[in-house]
Each structure stands twice: as C-alpha cells, then as structure tokens.
Design an enzyme around this catalytic site. Structure first.
Site, short mmCIF file in Angstrom:
data_model
loop_
_atom_site.label_atom_id
_atom_site.label_comp_id
_atom_site.label_asym_id
_atom_site.label_seq_id
_atom_site.Cartn_x
_atom_site.Cartn_y
_atom_site.Cartn_z
N GLY A 15 0.83 -1.21 0.00
CA GLY A 15 0.00 0.00 0.00
C GLY A 15 0.86 1.25 0.00
N LYS A 16 1.87 1.24 0.87
CA LYS A 16 2.79 2.38 0.93
C LYS A 16 3.56 2.52 -0.38
CE LYS A 16 4.60 1.97 5.65
NZ LYS A 16 5.94 1.93 6.26
N ASP A 71 8.32 5.47 7.52
CA ASP A 71 7.83 4.83 8.74
C ASP A 71 6.58 5.59 9.14
OD1 ASP A 71 8.41 2.62 10.64
OD2 ASP A 71 8.17 4.25 12.09
N SER A 72 5.52 4.86 9.41
CA SER A 72 4.26 5.54 9.65
C SER A 72 3.42 4.76 10.64
CB SER A 72 3.51 5.71 8.32
OG SER A 72 3.54 4.52 7.57
N GLY A 158 -4.12 -1.49 5.62
CA GLY A 158 -3.84 -1.28 7.05
C GLY A 158 -5.04 -0.80 7.84
N TYR A 159 -4.86 0.33 8.53
CA TYR A 159 -5.91 0.84 9.43
C TYR A 159 -6.88 1.79 8.73
CZ TYR A 159 -2.94 -1.13 13.10
OH TYR A 159 -2.22 -2.00 13.90
N ASP A 160 -6.85 1.86 7.42
CA ASP A 160 -7.74 2.78 6.69
C ASP A 160 -9.22 2.66 7.08
OD1 ASP A 160 -5.80 4.18 5.32
OD2 ASP A 160 -5.89 2.93 3.52
N LYS A 180 -7.81 9.68 -1.19
CA LYS A 180 -6.95 9.49 -0.01
C LYS A 180 -5.52 9.90 -0.32
CE LYS A 180 -4.56 6.41 2.98
NZ LYS A 180 -3.69 5.25 2.98
N ARG A 186 1.14 10.68 4.28
CA ARG A 186 2.26 10.40 3.37
C ARG A 186 2.38 11.53 2.34
NH1 ARG A 186 0.63 5.86 3.21
NH2 ARG A 186 1.96 5.22 4.94
P1 ITT Z 1 7.84 -1.35 6.01
O1 ITT Z 1 8.49 -1.26 7.37
O2 ITT Z 1 8.44 -2.38 5.11
O3 ITT Z 1 7.73 -0.01 5.35
P2 ITT Z 1 5.39 -1.80 7.50
O4 ITT Z 1 3.98 -2.07 7.06
O5 ITT Z 1 5.93 -2.68 8.58
O6 ITT Z 1 6.32 -1.85 6.20
P3 ITT Z 1 5.63 0.44 9.31
O7 ITT Z 1 6.58 -0.25 10.20
O8 ITT Z 1 5.88 1.89 8.98
O9 ITT Z 1 5.50 -0.29 7.91
O10 ITT Z 1 4.21 0.32 9.94
C1 ITT Z 1 3.18 1.20 9.60
C2 ITT Z 1 1.86 0.60 9.99
O11 ITT Z 1 0.83 1.58 9.95
C3 ITT Z 1 1.47 -0.50 9.03
O12 ITT Z 1 0.78 -1.47 9.74
C4 ITT Z 1 0.57 0.21 8.05
O13 ITT Z 1 -0.35 -0.64 7.43
C5 ITT Z 1 -0.08 1.29 8.93
N1 ITT Z 1 -0.27 2.47 8.11
C6 ITT Z 1 0.66 3.39 7.73
N2 ITT Z 1 0.15 4.25 6.85
C7 ITT Z 1 -1.12 3.87 6.64
C8 ITT Z 1 -2.16 4.34 5.81
O14 ITT Z 1 -1.97 5.33 4.97
N3 ITT Z 1 -3.33 3.71 5.87
C9 ITT Z 1 -3.52 2.67 6.69
N4 ITT Z 1 -2.60 2.14 7.48
C10 ITT Z 1 -1.40 2.73 7.45
#
Ligand code: ITT
Length: 202
Positions: A15-16, A71-72, A158-160, A180, A186
């Site tokens: 997704g990212k 990182d998000s 994710g948490y969308d 979005k 982001r």
């Molecule tokens: P990488 O480390 O490989 O980038 P990850 O999914 O583990 O992948 P993070 O450690 O940054 O990435 O975790 C971010 C979490 O927050 C992850 O579970 C995402 O799905 C969620 N998240 C981040 N941005 C989001 C978005 O725009 N919409 C929904 N959920 C999001």
C-alpha cells in the site's frame, strides 16, 4: 550531481509502495526491496523519524541506490499515542489488521468508560527519509488528524477502515484511491520533501 533517475522505495508494504510511487514523478524508475531480494532491517528506533532513517540507511547501503523510505502509523489520543510506531507490530501480534482494529475499538471503549464525551481523536503520522549513496539524507514528517470510527469501507490498506480524517464524513477505506492519496499523512510529508528534492529530478 545527485540527479535521481531511479529510486529504491524502501518498504515491503504494498500500500505504501503504491502511494509513494504515484507521488514521485513518472520519469523516475521505482524499484522495490523485494525485486532485489532484500529483507527489512530491525525497527529499533524510538520515533517514526528514527525508524525511517534506519530503513533508508539500511536499504541504501545494501543497494547502493538512492532510497526513499517510510515509517508511519496511527496515534490514538485516549491510548496515549498507541499503537504509534508499533502499528505494524500490533497487526502481527493480534494476527491481522482486522483483529488489531477490533482490539483498538475495544481499548478505546474501555478508556472512555464513564466519560461524558467519548474521545476518539487520532492522527496518522508518516516520516519519509531519502538517502543518497554518498550518505546525504533528508527527512520530513506529515500528520493528518481525525477520529476513530467502527470499520467502514474496503479500499486502501492497514488501518484505513477505522480512520475518518478531520473535515470528512467517511473513512480512508471509503474514499477512492486518489482522494486518499492527495490528503493523507504520506502526501503531506512528501510535499514537504518534494520542495527540497525536486532540484534533483530530471
Ligand atoms: P515497512 O516497514 O516495510 O515499510 P510496515 O507495514 O511494517 O512496512 P511500518 O513499520 O511503517 O510499515 O508500519 C506502519 C503501519 O501503519 C502498518 O501497519 C501500516 O499498514 C499502517 N499504516 C501506515 N500508513 C497507513 C495508511 O496510509 N493507511 C492505513 N494504514 C497505514
């Protein structure tokens, strides 16, 4: 000198990866860590910024490519900012995003027990770091405030489904992809970063 014609988008999150790819100029070739058989580093940082720097440094040093990493996560007010940098780990611990979202709603209800007004405030935070093979790096942070709702919608990742951004009546997962993409945490981080890196675009 550091002109960017290709970039490694340092994330294993599809997704990212898609959002970041679509924000970058079309002329830049985008590469994923899985194409190069690279695993992820340990996220040992204490903040979004530290973790995006760890990822950018790791992928950049391994690939020798200019790298943009993210990182998000979701910070929930009545849960003292949790899950925050542990957003991804909560989904793993609880077995899935659906389970993690269900747990979050339970925790929010518990935290608001006996409260006249329910506090559902939350924000999504994103730290983006770009690092060049010579070690130069730039980071920017983007945040979007909103409220947690029962899960709605099937788009996004994710948490969308549980996040309604301020000023809207639908969750990120009820929005179409473009809607979005052009408002989220982001995008806000990317627009700040873009100001500083567009001189390196062709
Ligand atoms: P990488 O480390 O490989 O980038 P990850 O999914 O583990 O992948 P993070 O450690 O940054 O990435 O975790 C971010 C979490 O927050 C992850 O579970 C995402 O799905 C969620 N998240 C981040 N941005 C989001 C978005 O725009 N919409 C929904 N959920 C999001």
């Amino acid at each position: 000198m550091y002109k960017i014609d290709k970039i490694l988008i340092g994330t294993h999150n599809k997704g990212k990866f898609k959002e970041i790819s679509d924000l970058l100029p079309k002329t830049i070739k985008k590469i994923s860590p899985s194409e190069l058989n690279m695993e992820s580093p340990e996220e040992s940082g204490k903040s979004f910024l530290q973790n995006s720097e760890i990822k950018a440094d790791f992928f950049c040093k391994k690939s020798h490519l200019t790298t943009l990493s993210d990182d998000s996560g979701l910070e929930i007010d009545c849960l003292a900012g949790k899950p925050g940098i542990f957003s991804s780990r909560w989904a793993k611990e609880f077995g899935s995003f659906n389970n993690a979202m269900f747990e979050i709603l339970k925790k929010i209800n518990k935290a608001n027990q006996n409260k006249k007004q329910k506090n559902t405030k939350a924000k999504f935070v994103c730290s983006l770091t770009i690092q060049w093979p010579n070690g130069k790096k730039i980071s920017e942070i983007g945040e979007i405030e909103g409220n947690i709702s029962p899960p709605k919608g099937n788009n996004g990742f994710g948490y969308d489904p549980i996040f309604i951004p301020q000023g809207y009546l639908k969750t990120f997962a009820e929005m179409n992809y473009k809607e979005k993409l052009l408002i989220d945490h982001r995008y806000i981080a990317y627009k700040k970063l873009e100001k500083k890196i567009k001189i390196y675009f062709q």
